[in-house]
Write an enzyme that holds these catalytic residues in place. Sequence first.
Site, mmCIF file in Angstrom:
data_model
loop_
_atom_site.group_PDB
_atom_site.id
_atom_site.type_symbol
_atom_site.label_atom_id
_atom_site.label_comp_id
_atom_site.label_asym_id
_atom_site.label_seq_id
_atom_site.Cartn_x
_atom_site.Cartn_y
_atom_site.Cartn_z
ATOM 1 C CG ASP A 168 -43.291 -77.979 -5.702
ATOM 2 O OD1 ASP A 168 -43.485 -77.916 -6.931
ATOM 3 O OD2 ASP A 168 -43.058 -79.041 -5.101
ATOM 4 C CG HIS A 199 -41.228 -80.279 -8.205
ATOM 5 N ND1 HIS A 199 -42.213 -80.753 -7.372
ATOM 6 C CD2 HIS A 199 -40.954 -81.287 -9.075
ATOM 7 C CE1 HIS A 199 -42.522 -81.987 -7.725
ATOM 8 N NE2 HIS A 199 -41.768 -82.333 -8.756
#
Length: 409
Positions: A168, A199
Amino acid sequence: MAGKFIQIAAHDGGTFRGYLALPRDGKGPAIVLCQEIFGINAYVREVADYYAEEGYVVLAPDLFWRMEKDVDLGYTPEDWQKAFGFFQKFDVDLGVKDIASAVKALRAMPEVSGKVGALGFCLGGKLAYLAAARAGVDCAVGYYGVGIEGALDEKINVPLVLHIAGEDQFVPKAAQEQIRQHFKNQPQVEIYTYPGTDHAFARTGGDHYDKPAAMMAHSRSIALFRKVMGPHYDLSALWDKHCEYEFGIRDVDATMGTMVAEPYVNHIPTMTGGVGYKHLKRFYKHHFVNSNPKDTKLIPISRTIGADRVVDEMLFCFTHDSEIDWMLPGVKPTGKYVEIPLVAIISFRGDKLYNEHIYWDQASVLVQIGLLDAKNLPVAGIETAKKLLDEKQPSNTLMKRWAESEGKD
């Protein structure tokens, strides 16, 4: 869009809208859906409709209404810039209070029977986490929440699931580890990391969409919601009824009636089946339900029941006295009797079948009908079925080097 927009009363006066999606029977436990930074856009509405199909009353409140009402952005560079502007000005504490107002509105609805949970993505992932501490929900699920590591002093007293994208770009690995360490001795908090994902891995159509991770995360989310709030469906009985319509009564319309509006079936070895109602009904009607041999028999071996799926292990037995399009397409009847181990993974949405993944050893089928000579190949015929029923049948008969290890430590 299957739902509709309603007005929600704010705790400090005024109203703001929320997208409301209802399950098929019109009532059920509830979920407040916390948005990403793009407002109540098509993706958020899609998620709301998805969870409504799972049996929940879903309300997605417009949490940017204090800055601008009815925000509905896409993912163009211009929309990204505008969305980040909203994110930077967003008052998190007021946002959580607006979530609490949405929870209050849900609890007052006649359509809501039982408990209320929270679900969120990105900004909403953190808000779902905060809702577990402050908004009076009974459980919560957060996907790749940004900034949770800075809010670890919150008291989480309800079951919580957090999904973390391993790569992420907005939640560094140090922050991920901080979160994991903080909750490692708190059994009511489950944390799942999805290696190699970035993400927004669950956003369908997004640049970072990862279908395997999204599917696994959804099953884990549903498992929490089912455990805490219900609704509880007898998936075993639903699957049995589906099979009865397929192989017993052989009624195509009844079979389709056990499934969601747009289901799919994939027989993995032969890639037969169908995607969507029209395509699958055609397959069932002309190539499956009415096309199986008359002596077709399913012998159950084991069954595992999860929150949203059933895994069946069985023997599939038949005499090859007719062409079986889905298993032996294009192969004329041989009259040979076949017994084959078969595994079915059946996924549900609510009380309807969503998809079936069916696996078997095609080589064993071909051996049994005489199309494949097993003499010089590492494959077996009906012996695979016999050993499934009797573990004392010889092992390693295909391993020419098996005798070499005799007597060795």
